[in-house]
Write a protein that holds these residues in place. Sequence first.
Motif, PDB file in Angstrom:
ATOM      1  N   THR A  25       4.902   1.297  -9.051  1.00 47.66           N
ATOM      2  CA  THR A  25       5.830   2.434  -8.984  1.00 47.66           C
ATOM      3  C   THR A  25       6.378   2.772 -10.357  1.00 47.66           C
ATOM      4  O   THR A  25       6.471   3.950 -10.739  1.00 47.66           O
ATOM      5  N   TRP A  54       4.256  -3.734  -5.961  1.00 50.57           N
ATOM      6  CA  TRP A  54       4.710  -2.393  -5.611  1.00 50.57           C
ATOM      7  C   TRP A  54       5.668  -1.840  -6.666  1.00 50.57           C
ATOM      8  O   TRP A  54       5.528  -0.703  -7.108  1.00 50.57           O
ATOM      9  N   LYS A 100       0.900  -4.613  -0.467  1.00 46.19           N
ATOM     10  CA  LYS A 100       1.220  -5.180  -1.777  1.00 46.19           C
ATOM     11  C   LYS A 100       2.431  -6.099  -1.669  1.00 46.19           C
ATOM     12  O   LYS A 100       3.255  -5.951  -0.769  1.00 46.19           O
ATOM     13  N   GLU A 139       1.786  -0.744   1.974  1.00 53.63           N
ATOM     14  CA  GLU A 139       0.663  -0.525   1.053  1.00 53.63           C
ATOM     15  C   GLU A 139      -0.146  -1.791   0.830  1.00 53.63           C
ATOM     16  O   GLU A 139      -1.055  -1.823  -0.005  1.00 53.63           O
TER      17      GLU A 139
END
Length: 111
Positions: free
Chosen positions: A104, A100, A95, A93
Amino acid sequence: MKNIIEIDTEKAVLAFDPEIGMFRGEFIGLNGSADFYAESVQSLIEEGRKSLAVFLDMCREKNIEPHRSFSGKFNVRLEPRDHAAAVFAAAAEGKSLNEWVSDTIKVAAAA
């Protein structure tokens, strides 16, 4: 389904205790214990309001900050395989692992 309700701007986690046949609530962002019990959801909310009021009154009387403070830092222990999977997912992603994990958690906590 999340077992969290908001009572007078404070969040509480709810559960059913089958041993006593009652619902239990516990405020989670406070500096001390403020739990409450009732046999119905409506009664649980009313008991939560009472419990919170007593807790906040005691804090005022003793000049104690009622809310927990959070540093924004915490350690997570994972299996090495899970750690690697998280690093790969973050990289996919674009990141950092920290970004991340933070994103999340935001998504999971808001659901």
